[in-house]
Design a protein around this motif. Structure first.
Motif, PDB file in Angstrom:
ATOM      1  N   ILE A 307      73.736  43.374  40.239  1.00  0.00           N
ATOM      2  CA  ILE A 307      72.994  44.296  41.244  1.00  0.00           C
ATOM      3  C   ILE A 307      71.686  43.565  41.503  1.00  0.00           C
ATOM      4  CG2 ILE A 307      71.856  46.574  41.549  1.00  0.00           C
ATOM      5  CD1 ILE A 307      74.906  46.558  41.091  1.00  0.00           C
ATOM      6  N   GLY A 308      71.350  43.336  42.981  1.00  0.00           N
ATOM      7  CA  GLY A 308      70.138  42.608  43.367  1.00  0.00           C
ATOM      8  C   GLY A 308      68.968  43.300  43.314  1.00  0.00           C
ATOM      9  N   ALA A 309      67.959  42.697  44.053  1.00  0.00           N
ATOM     10  CA  ALA A 309      66.609  43.188  44.167  1.00  0.00           C
ATOM     11  C   ALA A 309      66.575  44.703  44.874  1.00  0.00           C
ATOM     12  CB  ALA A 309      65.686  42.429  44.716  1.00  0.00           C
ATOM     13  N   ASP A 310      67.541  44.824  45.467  1.00  0.00           N
ATOM     14  CA  ASP A 310      67.406  46.243  46.214  1.00  0.00           C
ATOM     15  C   ASP A 310      67.891  47.521  45.144  1.00  0.00           C
ATOM     16  OD1 ASP A 310      70.132  45.842  45.486  1.00  0.00           O
ATOM     17  OD2 ASP A 310      70.882  46.175  47.828  1.00  0.00           O
ATOM     18  N   LYS A 311      68.176  47.288  44.024  1.00  0.00           N
ATOM     19  CA  LYS A 311      68.583  48.096  42.963  1.00  0.00           C
ATOM     20  C   LYS A 311      69.680  49.299  43.290  1.00  0.00           C
ATOM     21  CE  LYS A 311      65.848  45.681  40.056  1.00  0.00           C
ATOM     22  NZ  LYS A 311      66.683  44.860  38.962  1.00  0.00           N
ATOM     23  N   ASP A 312      70.631  48.926  44.104  1.00  0.00           N
ATOM     24  CA  ASP A 312      71.611  49.914  44.495  1.00  0.00           C
ATOM     25  C   ASP A 312      72.553  49.995  43.408  1.00  0.00           C
ATOM     26  OD1 ASP A 312      73.388  51.462  45.813  1.00  0.00           O
ATOM     27  OD2 ASP A 312      73.861  50.147  47.517  1.00  0.00           O
ATOM     28  N   PHE A 313      72.636  50.991  42.870  1.00  0.00           N
ATOM     29  CA  PHE A 313      73.498  51.228  41.779  1.00  0.00           C
ATOM     30  C   PHE A 313      74.799  51.949  42.063  1.00  0.00           C
ATOM     31  CE2 PHE A 313      69.511  50.702  39.333  1.00  0.00           C
ATOM     32  CZ  PHE A 313      69.824  49.407  38.651  1.00  0.00           C
ATOM     33  N   SER A 314      75.025  52.013  43.375  1.00  0.00           N
ATOM     34  CA  SER A 314      76.146  52.807  43.813  1.00  0.00           C
ATOM     35  C   SER A 314      77.532  52.311  42.943  1.00  0.00           C
ATOM     36  CB  SER A 314      76.427  52.613  45.179  1.00  0.00           C
ATOM     37  OG  SER A 314      75.275  53.128  45.932  1.00  0.00           O
ATOM     38  N   PRO A 315      77.650  51.107  42.815  1.00  0.00           N
ATOM     39  CA  PRO A 315      78.831  50.565  42.031  1.00  0.00           C
ATOM     40  C   PRO A 315      79.195  51.344  41.005  1.00  0.00           C
ATOM     41  CG  PRO A 315      77.949  48.764  43.206  1.00  0.00           C
ATOM     42  CD  PRO A 315      77.198  49.758  43.483  1.00  0.00           C
ATOM     43  N   LEU A 316      77.962  51.259  40.146  1.00  0.00           N
ATOM     44  CA  LEU A 316      78.344  52.111  38.610  1.00  0.00           C
ATOM     45  C   LEU A 316      78.558  53.505  38.663  1.00  0.00           C
ATOM     46  CD1 LEU A 316      75.936  49.522  38.379  1.00  0.00           C
ATOM     47  CD2 LEU A 316      75.913  50.489  36.186  1.00  0.00           C
ATOM     48  N   ILE A 317      77.768  54.053  39.800  1.00  0.00           N
ATOM     49  CA  ILE A 317      77.969  55.625  39.940  1.00  0.00           C
ATOM     50  C   ILE A 317      79.429  55.917  40.394  1.00  0.00           C
ATOM     51  CG2 ILE A 317      77.142  57.410  41.465  1.00  0.00           C
ATOM     52  CD1 ILE A 317      74.225  55.954  41.516  1.00  0.00           C
ATOM     53  N   ASP A 318      79.632  55.045  41.419  1.00  0.00           N
ATOM     54  CA  ASP A 318      81.134  55.400  41.851  1.00  0.00           C
ATOM     55  C   ASP A 318      82.228  55.136  40.585  1.00  0.00           C
ATOM     56  OD1 ASP A 318      80.170  55.836  44.238  1.00  0.00           O
ATOM     57  OD2 ASP A 318      80.540  53.773  45.107  1.00  0.00           O
ATOM     58  N   GLN A 319      82.131  54.198  39.880  1.00  0.00           N
ATOM     59  CA  GLN A 319      82.769  53.679  38.986  1.00  0.00           C
ATOM     60  C   GLN A 319      82.663  54.962  37.772  1.00  0.00           C
ATOM     61  OE1 GLN A 319      82.612  50.087  36.209  1.00  0.00           O
ATOM     62  NE2 GLN A 319      84.656  49.942  36.832  1.00  0.00           N
ATOM     63  N   ALA A 320      81.606  55.319  37.438  1.00  0.00           N
ATOM     64  CA  ALA A 320      81.326  56.346  36.433  1.00  0.00           C
ATOM     65  C   ALA A 320      82.113  57.488  36.704  1.00  0.00           C
ATOM     66  CB  ALA A 320      79.769  56.688  36.319  1.00  0.00           C
ATOM     67  N   LEU A 321      82.011  58.077  38.031  1.00  0.00           N
ATOM     68  CA  LEU A 321      82.695  59.221  38.551  1.00  0.00           C
ATOM     69  C   LEU A 321      84.469  58.924  38.609  1.00  0.00           C
ATOM     70  CD1 LEU A 321      80.436  60.135  41.612  1.00  0.00           C
ATOM     71  CD2 LEU A 321      80.496  61.500  39.427  1.00  0.00           C
ATOM     72  N   GLU A 322      84.652  57.601  38.896  1.00  0.00           N
ATOM     73  CA  GLU A 322      86.031  57.497  38.743  1.00  0.00           C
ATOM     74  C   GLU A 322      86.856  57.743  37.358  1.00  0.00           C
ATOM     75  OE1 GLU A 322      89.170  53.702  39.790  1.00  0.00           O
ATOM     76  OE2 GLU A 322      87.126  53.679  40.524  1.00  0.00           O
TER      77      GLU A 322
END
Length: 522
Positions: A307-322
């Protein structure tokens, strides 16, 4: 980088045979990674030589912090990521030549090698603290300039033993400033820590585990998971986050997952949730959970999503929900079977109760204060610290910080003088709290720190512990017990110097050391 068939690394406590790792790191890093990290440090030394003293710019200072932090034990195993930082260092100024680190690792004078290594490892630990403060916008020009000045001296092949000894002590002194700046950053941004009981039970439903000690990353994750039905659990060095008012205000920050860092391969096995590493300590990632590990900041591992400097944690959030988490509560426990741990005893809380502590000592209700702090690790012998705390009498107060506390922080030691007998002050980066308390108590008793009924028992594993030890020595604090083994990079002569001038004592047995500490000195 010229690929070599061997490496040389003795910067952690578990180094091979107590001497050095030469054909692959005990930590899991390859020969190629180790040599690339050496090239990075050599490039930083080369950069220091061509940058005018006192002219450190903010981008340059951040690059130095990133470079040093990247080479800490269990931080970055990803060669392309390390190479990218190395490229930036070489491009930062003209005529940067990579200093040959073998001139330090294999110096003919072992005392010179010992002092240069002590300073370098202290700089690495200090870089971790300064990096975390800089993320929050808190910087100190004195600290930034010292990094380059110290690296410049390390690259001087003619530096004398006296000059290097002074530099080692100066490293400890400057690290105290770096820790003070980090404490200011964390308390001004997130509030003063408050004593907080933290459950170890994992609730049903989607969740994310976050490790390391970068509170900024945790704050971003909490903001992005708000209202999404995802719980967040800290791991390892992130445990103290539960004590900060601005972070504990998020209802989805539920508790702590697992025990100390070295157990992650077993504890992360098949958990139905993603794991985020923000700083150290990441271990070689097991096949059963490699598809759920994410890194950010200076942490890197091959084939993991970064996760780069933009701190976009969408991949983790999507996987947690999945993944959905557990369907039933998971009753996890600490090492000793406890279901909760307590943290948040920062210097403000302790000093707000200083009158109680002073009165208890003067009345004889509190006989001794013992700081049992430092790193945890897998080497045999660390049960010493569990036994030490377990055997400590009821009229002693145990302060603790850093991951070593996972050996005993789920114990219920009761109270002394109306205060909890065990107070977790945070991680190694919170050692400033413990030092500030010691200095304040010395003022309250109108005595020197070394005259207080206070002793320090340390465990070490990696470089942040080295920087804290150097700070204690630079402040003149004596009678420190150190274990579980002595550092391979400290030569016999330098060890003798530390014993003679600071009464630095290798640990023996918990029973013997506790008896010596509690016996009044004539």
């Amino acid at each position: 980088m010229v690929v070599k068939q061997s490496m040389f690394c003795f910067q952690c406590e578990q180094t091979m045979q107590g001497i050095a790792c030469e054909h692959g790191g005990v930590c899991g890093k390859t020969v190629e990674t180790a040599n690339l990290q050496d090239d990075l440090i050599g490039a930083l030394i080369g950069l220091a030589k061509v940058v005018p003293a006192g002219s450190t710019s903010d981008p340059l200072a951040r690059l130095v912090l990133d470079g040093l932090f990247t080479t800490l034990t269990n931080v970055n195993f990803d060669d392309p990521a390390i190479q990218a930082i190395l490229d930036k260092v070489e491009a930062a100024a003209t005529d940067v030549e990579i200093y040959d680190m073998n001139k330090i690792w294999h110096a003919e004078n072992e005392d010179i090698r010992s002092l240069k290594t002590l300073t370098l490892l202290g700089l690495k630990g200090m870089a971790a603290y300064a990096h975390q403060a800089a993320v929050l916008g808190y910087i100190d020009a004195t600290v930034d300039n010292f990094f380059l000045n110290a690296l410049r001296t390390l690259g001087n092949d003619n530096a004398s033993q006296e000059e290097l000894l002074a530099l080692t002590m100066k490293t400890g002194k400057v690290n105290f400033t770096a820790m003070k700046v980090l404490d200011q950053a964390n308390t001004e941004v997130y509030g003063n820590p408050q004593p907080t009981e933290v459950p170890l039970t994992i609730e049903p439903g989607p969740f994310i585990v976050i490790s390391g000690h970068d509170l900024y990353d945790l704050k971003q994750l909490l903001e992005q998971t708000a209202g999404k039905g995802i719980n967040v659990y800290t791991h390892g060095e992130m445990l103290p986050a539960h004590g900060y008012p601005e972070l504990k205000a998020y209802p989805q920050l539920k508790g702590n997952f697992g025990t100390a860092w070295q157990n992650q391969q077993k504890e992360f096995k098949r958990i139905p949730a993603p794991i985020l590493f923000t700083t150290n300590c990441i271990m070689p990632v097991g096949k059963t959970y490699h598809d759920r590990v994410y890194t950010t900041s200076v942490v890197g591992y091959p084939d993991m999503v970064h996760i780069g400097a933009d701190k976009d944690f969408s991949p983790l959030i999507d996987q947690a929900l999945e993944l959905g988490g557990y369907t039933e509560p998971q009753e996890m426990t600490g090492i000793n079977g406890g279901h909760t741990v307590t943290t948040g005893f920062g210097h403000k809380f302790v000093l707000d109760h200083a009158d109680t502590v002073v009165k208890a000592v003067k009345d004889g209700d509190l006989k001794h204060i013992i700081l049992v702090g430092g790193c945890d690790g897998a080497r045999v012998g660390r049960n010493y610290y569990t036994q030490f705390v377990e055997d400590s009498p009821e009229n002693t107060l145990i302060l603790t910080c850093a991951c070593g506390k996972y050996r005993f922080n789920d114990m219920n030691l009761g109270t002394v003088a109306g205060l909890p007998r065990m107070m977790d002050m945070g991680q190694c980066n919170d050692a400033y709290s413990a030092i500030k308390v010691a200095l304040a108590l010395a003022d309250a008793f109108d005595c020197e720190v070394n005259d207080l009924p206070l002793d320090i028992v340390l465990s070490w594993y990696e470089q942040k512990a080295v920087s804290v030890l150097l700070t204690l020595l630079a402040l003149g604090i004596k009678n420190i017990y150190l274990g579980p083994t002595l550092p391979a990079f400290v030569s016999p002569h330098i060890l003798d110097y530390l014993k003679e001038n600071f009464a630095l004592t290798p640990i023996s047995t918990a029973k013997a050391d506790l008896a010596r500490i509690l016996t009044p000195q004539m």
